[in-house]
Design an enzyme around this catalytic site. Structure first.
Site, short mmCIF file in Angstrom:
data_model
loop_
_atom_site.label_atom_id
_atom_site.label_comp_id
_atom_site.label_asym_id
_atom_site.label_seq_id
_atom_site.Cartn_x
_atom_site.Cartn_y
_atom_site.Cartn_z
N ASP A 30 0.84 -1.20 0.00
CA ASP A 30 0.00 0.00 0.00
C ASP A 30 0.88 1.25 0.00
O ASP A 30 1.92 1.30 0.67
CB ASP A 30 -0.92 0.00 1.23
CG ASP A 30 -2.07 0.97 1.08
OD1 ASP A 30 -3.22 0.53 0.95
OD2 ASP A 30 -1.81 2.21 1.09
N ILE A 31 0.45 2.25 -0.76
CA ILE A 31 1.24 3.48 -0.88
C ILE A 31 1.23 4.30 0.41
O ILE A 31 2.15 5.08 0.67
CB ILE A 31 0.71 4.30 -2.09
CG1 ILE A 31 1.78 5.21 -2.66
CG2 ILE A 31 -0.55 5.07 -1.74
CD1 ILE A 31 1.44 5.76 -4.03
N ASN A 87 -13.11 -3.35 2.40
CA ASN A 87 -14.06 -2.25 2.57
C ASN A 87 -15.05 -2.27 1.41
O ASN A 87 -14.65 -2.51 0.26
CB ASN A 87 -13.32 -0.91 2.60
CG ASN A 87 -12.38 -0.79 3.79
OD1 ASN A 87 -12.68 -1.30 4.87
ND2 ASN A 87 -11.26 -0.12 3.60
N VAL A 96 -11.21 3.16 -3.47
CA VAL A 96 -10.89 2.68 -4.82
C VAL A 96 -11.91 1.60 -5.19
O VAL A 96 -12.00 0.57 -4.50
CB VAL A 96 -9.46 2.12 -4.89
CG1 VAL A 96 -9.17 1.57 -6.28
CG2 VAL A 96 -8.44 3.19 -4.52
N HIS A 100 -10.68 -5.07 -3.57
CA HIS A 100 -9.35 -5.35 -3.05
C HIS A 100 -9.43 -5.77 -1.60
O HIS A 100 -10.32 -5.34 -0.85
CB HIS A 100 -8.42 -4.13 -3.18
CG HIS A 100 -8.97 -2.89 -2.58
ND1 HIS A 100 -9.91 -2.11 -3.23
CD2 HIS A 100 -8.73 -2.27 -1.39
CE1 HIS A 100 -10.21 -1.06 -2.47
NE2 HIS A 100 -9.53 -1.14 -1.34
N MET A 101 -8.48 -6.59 -1.21
CA MET A 101 -8.34 -7.02 0.18
C MET A 101 -7.09 -6.37 0.75
O MET A 101 -6.02 -6.41 0.13
CB MET A 101 -8.22 -8.55 0.22
CG MET A 101 -7.99 -9.13 1.59
SD MET A 101 -7.79 -10.92 1.49
CE MET A 101 -9.50 -11.41 1.40
N HIS A 102 -7.23 -5.73 1.92
CA HIS A 102 -6.07 -5.24 2.66
C HIS A 102 -5.53 -6.38 3.51
O HIS A 102 -6.32 -7.08 4.16
CB HIS A 102 -6.45 -4.10 3.61
CG HIS A 102 -7.01 -2.88 2.96
ND1 HIS A 102 -6.30 -1.70 2.87
CD2 HIS A 102 -8.20 -2.63 2.37
CE1 HIS A 102 -7.05 -0.79 2.26
NE2 HIS A 102 -8.22 -1.32 1.96
P1 5GP Z 1 -9.92 1.49 0.30
O1 5GP Z 1 -10.11 2.65 1.24
O2 5GP Z 1 -10.55 1.73 -1.05
O3 5GP Z 1 -10.33 0.18 0.92
O4 5GP Z 1 -8.37 1.35 0.12
C1 5GP Z 1 -7.65 1.82 -0.98
C2 5GP Z 1 -6.19 1.66 -0.63
O5 5GP Z 1 -5.44 1.78 -1.81
C3 5GP Z 1 -5.68 2.72 0.36
O6 5GP Z 1 -5.10 2.07 1.48
C4 5GP Z 1 -4.65 3.49 -0.46
O7 5GP Z 1 -3.53 3.91 0.32
C5 5GP Z 1 -4.26 2.51 -1.54
N1 5GP Z 1 -3.86 3.13 -2.78
C6 5GP Z 1 -4.55 4.09 -3.47
N2 5GP Z 1 -3.89 4.43 -4.58
C7 5GP Z 1 -2.76 3.68 -4.61
C8 5GP Z 1 -1.66 3.60 -5.53
O8 5GP Z 1 -1.59 4.29 -6.56
N3 5GP Z 1 -0.68 2.72 -5.23
C9 5GP Z 1 -0.72 1.93 -4.11
N4 5GP Z 1 0.30 1.10 -3.91
N5 5GP Z 1 -1.74 1.98 -3.23
C10 5GP Z 1 -2.74 2.86 -3.47
#
Ligand code: 5GP
Ligand code: ZN
Length: 114
Positions: A30-31, A87, A96, A100-102
């Site tokens: 994650d970024i 989420n 996003v 996706h799974m964290h």
């Molecule tokens: P969400 O809140 O949609 O469940 O999580 C999206 C995740 O994607 C966030 O933790 C965010 O930091 C990560 N993310 C968003 N854009 C990018 C990107 O361009 N590169 C990477 N590696 N992670 C991203």
């Protein structure tokens, strides 16, 4: 999906720090990590949310879980433990809209869910 940031990562148009990849799945750091280990695991097929999983693409569910096991082993946290989170939609905190799974770990996760 042309405007999807995770589809752009899959295509290689946006770089990522890759952790694991196979025919169906890509996993990358994650970024903005919330823990020492914070990996995003995505299906290569664009599916917007968990609510878009159905009988036609249910294999994605097992692919994500199987990849989570592999990522946990790669990151050496499978025995210590980790947390997986998906989420869904606005109140679930989804930003996003590509399923996706964290996978979070590398420290004791104290934060209460919710
Ligand atoms: P969400 O809140 O949609 O469940 O999580 C999206 C995740 O994607 C966030 O933790 C965010 O930091 C990560 N993310 C968003 N854009 C990018 C990107 O361009 N590169 C990477 N590696 N992670 C991203
Ligand atoms: Zn996408």
């Amino acid at each position: 999906m042309p405007d999807c940031i995770f589809c752009k990562i899959i295509k290689g148009d946006i770089p990522c720090s890759k952790v694991y990849e196979d025919d169906n799945i890509l996993a990358f750091n994650d970024i903005q990590p919330m823990a020492p280990v914070h990996v995003i695991i995505i299906p290569k097929k664009h599916i917007a949310t968990l609510m878009d999983l159905d009988a036609k693409n249910i294999d994605v569910t097992s692919n994500l879980i199987s990849a989570a096991q592999k990522v946990a082993r790669i990151k050496n946290i499978s025995d210590r433990g980790f947390r997986t989170v998906i989420n869904c939609n606005a109140e679930g905190g989804q930003v996003v809209f590509h399923l996706h799974m964290h996978l979070l770990g590398g420290r004791k996760l104290q934060d209460p869910l919710g």
